[in-house]
Design an enzyme around this catalytic site. Structure first.
Site, PDB file in Angstrom:
ATOM      1  N   TYR A   1      -7.980  16.783  -5.729  1.00 33.03           N
ATOM      2  CA  TYR A   1      -8.569  16.851  -7.071  1.00 33.03           C
ATOM      3  C   TYR A   1      -9.451  18.102  -7.176  1.00 33.03           C
ATOM      4  O   TYR A   1      -9.540  18.900  -6.238  1.00 33.03           O
ATOM      5  CB  TYR A   1      -9.314  15.567  -7.380  1.00 33.03           C
TER       6      TYR A   1
ATOM      7  N   GLY B   1      -8.285  -1.922   0.605  1.00 32.16           N
ATOM      8  CA  GLY B   1      -7.556  -1.708  -0.628  1.00 32.16           C
ATOM      9  C   GLY B   1      -6.480  -2.750  -0.860  1.00 32.16           C
ATOM     10  O   GLY B   1      -6.711  -3.765  -1.516  1.00 32.16           O
ATOM     11  N   ARG B   2      -5.294  -2.532  -0.298  1.00 29.67           N
ATOM     12  CA  ARG B   2      -4.146  -3.390  -0.589  1.00 29.67           C
ATOM     13  C   ARG B   2      -4.398  -4.879  -0.323  1.00 29.67           C
ATOM     14  O   ARG B   2      -3.980  -5.723  -1.129  1.00 29.67           O
ATOM     15  CB  ARG B   2      -2.924  -2.905   0.185  1.00 29.67           C
TER      16      ARG B   2
ATOM     17  N   SER C   1     -12.127  -0.866  -1.963  1.00 28.19           N
ATOM     18  CA  SER C   1     -11.853   0.548  -2.216  1.00 28.19           C
ATOM     19  C   SER C   1     -11.653   0.829  -3.696  1.00 28.19           C
ATOM     20  O   SER C   1     -11.166  -0.027  -4.434  1.00 28.19           O
ATOM     21  CB  SER C   1     -10.575   0.972  -1.479  1.00 28.19           C
ATOM     22  N   PRO C   2     -12.008   2.048  -4.132  1.00 28.02           N
ATOM     23  CA  PRO C   2     -11.628   2.446  -5.494  1.00 28.02           C
ATOM     24  C   PRO C   2     -10.110   2.598  -5.563  1.00 28.02           C
ATOM     25  O   PRO C   2      -9.517   3.344  -4.787  1.00 28.02           O
ATOM     26  CB  PRO C   2     -12.336   3.793  -5.681  1.00 28.02           C
TER      27      PRO C   2
ATOM     28  N   ARG D   1     -16.564  11.266  -0.995  1.00 34.10           N
ATOM     29  CA  ARG D   1     -15.241  11.044  -0.385  1.00 34.10           C
ATOM     30  C   ARG D   1     -14.638  12.389  -0.017  1.00 34.10           C
ATOM     31  O   ARG D   1     -14.569  13.310  -0.844  1.00 34.10           O
ATOM     32  CB  ARG D   1     -14.312  10.293  -1.329  1.00 34.10           C
TER      33      ARG D   1
ATOM     34  N   GLN E   1     -17.147   5.696  -8.732  1.00 31.39           N
ATOM     35  CA  GLN E   1     -16.674   6.951  -8.143  1.00 31.39           C
ATOM     36  C   GLN E   1     -16.370   7.927  -9.270  1.00 31.39           C
ATOM     37  O   GLN E   1     -15.505   7.672 -10.111  1.00 31.39           O
ATOM     38  CB  GLN E   1     -15.414   6.705  -7.303  1.00 31.39           C
TER      39      GLN E   1
END
Length: 774
Positions: free
Chosen positions: A584, A725-726, A424-425, A632, A502
């Site tokens: 965003y 991700g994590r 993941s970004p 996204r 991204q």
């Protein structure tokens, strides 16, 4: 104690016998409005695990129940003329009336007083009559007691979207059978299981709209039964269907499922507690056979807590604490299952093997590994079928060795990904003046070497004022392009992973500190002006106020995105993603929470998407045709009045029409008023819905932590790719580690585009004039 149980269903009866067994000195009375040994309904289902719990709680009762059960291991899924069978599921069925009779006999044998044909209008009067120390409200889903003390219990009742009728048949079924039949108006499904030597339950279910369009709302009970017999004639083999609720007429026999959650389970009437149990406290959809299970396990837990605690107040507190958590887990799974059956049309395009797998894994409780444990031959066969299709679609020769779904290839435009795992970004706040440096080389390079098919760089600003923080990377100067080129070249030269960028604009969430210095807090100094769809403060009273974009602003920002797109291609990125989520800038146009414009870019969903679509279309025109682009989205804002999953499907269709290849399905972070519902794979249902309703490939993200979860998501067709991700922050070689743990030896894979390098270089030369013009 003196204990009164209102309601003689499984919860009330089982609690009564357990407490009497615990201490024969208790005086226990069960009050039931129906006649002795009289009940409605057909069979109930219990799992092997529930039976084990019954054995531990009261062996004589468990033995009587188990000797009366009809047991099966197989599940049959009948769809589009095919029957898919999987085994090892370990369920038992028993007639509801037989079960209650066993519990009633056991109560009588232990000395519990059973009072029938008594309708309780006032629980306080009843409690006073029996000098009760404890009242159990087990009076069912339409509990009068719960309604009377609603302020204490805080019930939330939701009628769901399907109509169903509970029927029976003398046709005997060897497996728990799910049959799906398509009609002119839509899908019907039957849940079928044998519960004694002669009889099977036969539940017919369909969405409300299909039920009405089929004319069932105007039919008598006999007519609707005849309709079901014709519809499921293949399954019934000439056997008739039967009803045992003659008191219900016509359409009344078709009911909707009420989903019930209570905030509290105990009401104190002076010094006497009135405790909810069973269907009075909760409901869970019959498609996972959980209503009776929950009722019996409520009784077991409350009896255990009273036995251990002695005093009622701590015992009841412990009971509610334990059972609300356990019930919530099952209700979550039951909701997933229920929603799957409400939306069968979503999956009608699947081939029968994947449709069956999707149905088996619908609750997200039954994992890929658990299916393999239950029936290795079924999973081996399904994996072979899935892998053969995946390799063929990717145009890659299939290996001789078995390939789990997670490690099958996936082709998007000219790019073939070696597996279904993406990094993941993730914002790292480590750039200097927007330049991605050594940290990014080490961070992204290590994860490319760690086995992921595609590594995403974090959201990168298309201008200096597009960044979230001063430590975020950008792509708006030649120096930025060169820095990214160095990283992309490393990934391509030293790994077989692809690398994606991204692009985004922080909008009203920009000019803030790195998260460890205060997430979403504005800079102490050096703030830059902010833009948004409409004037807003992300953190009210704290954040800067972003001004509404003018048309000139919109043109300038669009140009910034196009310039950054050309630079991303020059840097060699294989994949480009446009960030339209998380509040965003582009997300602020899409969400009605943040877009209050009165021009062509506000109002309807189509208008709110107009500017993000303009930006995307310009980027797609500038980005090479053989390279993929994803978007996204926040599939829900988790706020009333915000974007909903219904909206997300419509938005995905708009981006698909504009040329998007895949939707990256995230959620939330648009408003601080959000109330997300977290859990394992909690955002996977959004990817599932967008993929199978909008007809576009999706990336699932959020609390995905194991190869088992990825295998299940991909195999069930909930998503095409999974972004991690994590776990990848903790272990850069996470994918290789999961491959080793599962015994899979990853294939050597050509480095992205290596075989077509000359062709790509030639294409780049031909595109130079186009790029200069753009």
């Amino acid at each position: 104690m003196n204990i009164v149980c209102i309601g003689g269903g499984p919860a009330g009866l089982y609690f009564a016998l357990l407490m009497k067994q615990q201490d024969p000195a208790h005086r226990i009375t069960v009050v039931e409005r129906n006649r002795a040994y009289d009940t409605f309904g057909w069979g109930v289902v219990l799992s092997d695990q529930t039976l084990d719990n019954l054995v531990r709680a009261d062996a004589p009762t468990a033995h009587a129940i188990m000797t009366a059960f009809n047991r099966w291991d197989d599940i049959d899924v009948r769809f589009q003329g095919q029957t898919i069978t999987s085994g090892g599921h370990g369920f038992c069925g028993i007639g509801r009336k037989h079960l209650l009779n066993i519990l009633q006999h056991r109560c009588e044998a232990l000395g519990v007083e059973l009072v029938f044909e008594t309708d309780v209008a006032d629980d306080a009067v009843l409690a006073a009559r029996y000098n009760a120390d404890l009242v159990i409200a087990a009076d069912g889903i339409h509990s009068r007691i719960r309604a009377r003390y609603a302020a204490s219990y805080q019930p939330q009742m939701e009628d769901r979207h399907c109509r169903f009728v509970w029927l029976g048949t003398r046709k005997k079924f060897d497996a728990f059978t799910f049959a799906f039949q398509h009609t002119l108006h839509g899908w019907f499904q039957a849940h079928i299981y044998q519960f004694d030597a002669d009889t099977s339950t036969f539940i017919v279910e369909t969405p409300e709209s299909v039920w009405r369009a089929s004319g069932l709302s105007d039919m008598s009970q006999a007519q609707s039964i005849a309709f079901c017999e014709r519809l499921f004639a293949v399954q019934l083999d000439g056997y008739p269907l039967m009803a045992n609720n003659a008191h219900q007429r016509g359409a009344a026999s078709w009911i909707t499922f009420p989903r019930l959650v209570c905030g509290q389970w105990v009401h104190w009437h002076g010094e006497v507690p009135v405790v909810l149990m069973g269907d009075a406290a909760h409901s869970a959809h019959y498609s996972i056979g959980s209503g009776t299970k929950l009722a019996l396990e409520d009784a077991i837990e409350l009896a255990r807590c009273i036995g251990e605690q002695g005093a009622l107040r701590p015992a009841l507190a412990a009971y509610q604490q334990v059972r609300t958590v356990e019930v919530l887990k099952l209700q979550s799974a039951a909701r997933n299952s229920m929603e799957w059956f409400e939306n069968v049309a979503r999956y009608e395009g699947m081939a029968a093997p994947q449709f069956a797998y999707s149905m088996l894994a619908r609750s997200q409780r039954l994992s890929h590994a658990n299916l393999r444990l239950r029936d290795p031959a079924y999973v081996d066969g399904y994996e072979a079928w899935f892998a053969a299709r995946a390799f063929a679609q990717a145009g890659v020769p299939a290996p001789a060795t078995p390939t789990p779904p997670m490690f099958t290839p996936f082709k998007v435009r000219g790019l073939v990904l070696k597996n279904r795992v993406l990094v993941s970004p993730m914002a790292q706040y480590s750039a200097i003046d927007g330049v991605a440096g050594d940290y990014h080389l080490a961070h992204l390079g290590a994860r490319a070497l760690g086995g992921a098919a595609l590594v995403f760089a974090e959201m990168t600003g298309v201008s200096a004022d597009a960044r979230i923080t001063p430590a975020c990377p950008g792509l708006y100067t030649p120096e930025h392009t060169q820095a990214w080129r160095r990283i992309v070249d490393f990934v391509h030269q030293h790994s077989d992973s692809a690398i994606a960028l991204q692009l985004g604009h922080a909008g009203a969430k920009g000019s803030t500190r790195p998260m460890w210095d205060g997430i979403d807090q504005p800079l102490e100094s050096g703030n830059w002006p902010l833009l948004a769809a409409s004037e807003q403060q992300y953190l009210e009273g704290v954040s800067q106020t972003a001004r509404a974009m003018t048309l000139e602003d919109m043109d300038r920002v669009l140009d910034d995105f196009v310039r950054a797109t050309l630079a991303a291609d020059a840097a060699g990125f294989d994949w480009l993603e446009l960030h339209c989520a998380h509040g965003y800038l582009l997300s602020s146009f899409i969400s009605p929470l943040t877009n209050h414009r009165r021009d062509d870019y506000g109002g309807s969903l189509e208008n709110r998407c107009r500017y993000p679509l303009r930006v995307f279309a310009a980027m797609r025109a500038a980005w090479p045709a053989h390279k993929p682009m994803s978007v996204r989205l926040s599939a829900t804002d988790w706020v009333d009045g915000g974007t909903t999953p219904d909206d997300a499907v419509a938005i995905a269709r708009l981006f698909k029409a504009a040329g998007a290849d895949i939707i990256d399905c995230s959620s939330g972070q648009v408003s601080k008023r959000e109330q997300p519902v977290y859990g394992r794979m909690y955002q996977a249902p959004f990817a599932d819905r967008i993929r199978n309703e909008a007809g576009i490939a999706t990336i699932a993200v959020g609390a995905i932590t194991s190869a088992d979860q990825i295998n299940g998501i991909i195999a069930a067709g909930r998503a095409d790719l999974c972004a991690i991700g994590r776990p990848y922050l903790a272990n850069p070689a996470w994918t290789l580690g999961e491959a080793a743990a599962s015994g899979y030896r990853a294939l050597r894979w050509p480095r992205p585009y290596a075989a077509a390098k000359r062709q790509l270089e030639r294409a780049a030369e031909l595109n130079n004039d186009t790029k200069e013009a753009l």
